[in-house]
Scaffold this active site. Sequence first.
Site, PDB file in Angstrom:
ATOM      1  N   GLY A  89       0.834  -1.192   0.000  1.00  0.00           N
ATOM      2  CA  GLY A  89       0.000   0.000   0.000  1.00  0.00           C
ATOM      3  C   GLY A  89       0.870   1.244   0.000  1.00  0.00           C
ATOM      4  N   ARG A  90       0.292   2.364   0.398  1.00  0.00           N
ATOM      5  CA  ARG A  90       1.038   3.624   0.390  1.00  0.00           C
ATOM      6  C   ARG A  90       1.893   3.804   1.643  1.00  0.00           C
ATOM      7  NH1 ARG A  90      -1.163   9.004   1.077  1.00  0.00           N
ATOM      8  NH2 ARG A  90      -3.241   8.143   0.776  1.00  0.00           N
ATOM      9  N   GLU A  93       6.002   3.996   1.902  1.00  0.00           N
ATOM     10  CA  GLU A  93       6.797   5.143   1.458  1.00  0.00           C
ATOM     11  C   GLU A  93       7.135   6.065   2.623  1.00  0.00           C
ATOM     12  OE1 GLU A  93       4.471   7.066  -1.593  1.00  0.00           O
ATOM     13  OE2 GLU A  93       3.525   8.421  -0.167  1.00  0.00           O
ATOM     14  N   CYS A 119       3.802  -6.272  -2.568  1.00  0.00           N
ATOM     15  CA  CYS A 119       3.375  -5.002  -3.137  1.00  0.00           C
ATOM     16  C   CYS A 119       4.448  -3.924  -2.937  1.00  0.00           C
ATOM     17  CB  CYS A 119       2.025  -4.615  -2.532  1.00  0.00           C
ATOM     18  SG  CYS A 119       1.147  -3.334  -3.429  1.00  0.00           S
ATOM     19  N   HIS A 120       4.125  -2.851  -2.207  1.00  0.00           N
ATOM     20  CA  HIS A 120       5.079  -1.778  -1.948  1.00  0.00           C
ATOM     21  C   HIS A 120       5.896  -2.016  -0.678  1.00  0.00           C
ATOM     22  CE1 HIS A 120       2.494   0.252  -4.866  1.00  0.00           C
ATOM     23  NE2 HIS A 120       3.416   1.188  -4.986  1.00  0.00           N
ATOM     24  N   TYR A 139       5.341  -5.255  -6.189  1.00  0.00           N
ATOM     25  CA  TYR A 139       4.473  -4.572  -7.136  1.00  0.00           C
ATOM     26  C   TYR A 139       5.375  -4.096  -8.280  1.00  0.00           C
ATOM     27  CZ  TYR A 139       0.922  -1.431  -8.980  1.00  0.00           C
ATOM     28  OH  TYR A 139       0.017  -0.818  -9.794  1.00  0.00           O
TER      29      TYR A 139
END
Length: 197
Positions: A89-90, A93, A119-120, A139
């Site tokens: 997900g976000r 980061e 993913c991330h 991802y």
Amino acid sequence: MTGKNLLMVVGDFGEDLEIVVPFQALQAVGHEVDAVCPEKEAGEKVKTAIHDFRGDQTYLEERGHDFELTATLAEVDPADYDGLVVPGGRAPEYLRTYDEVIETVQHFFEADKPVATLCHGPQILAAAGVLDGYEMTSYPAVRAECERAGCTWVDEVTTDGNLVTAQAWPDHPEWISQFLDLLGTEVQHGEGVPAGD
């Protein structure tokens, strides 16, 4: 089977399914899972996001659920845990900017303990400098970061040493299965449920 103690690092706008599904699935087979987030305490919540594809060049992000943390990152000792889960997900980061997150990830690699990410999530591992020499996936948009961190990127759910990686939540069945294998988990069929041929 004796359940393992597992740590999951989550954050605001982590992908809903990539947090909730492994959190519940790992508990369902007898493991204890502590979900933590920097600057938040046990009982507080993170907001999840739902990522979906609607024909655009990248995913659409919508508000997910409130997910309750079960432990406080500042109070846990990574040495007390047998494995680590890093959802995507976000959230990754910004989670990768916290020293305590980086140090936690590094502990699991230094101790050669099982780590599952997708993913991330590998953005955090890349920032921690632990991917050199691994074969892994992520991802696809994170591929460049992974390769610059020294890994060989492949296009499938992969286990290499202590690391299990997947591209996104559609990979859950294989990703969670490979992580359970790495943990040494034997799933027993319940009474009345056929075990297959």
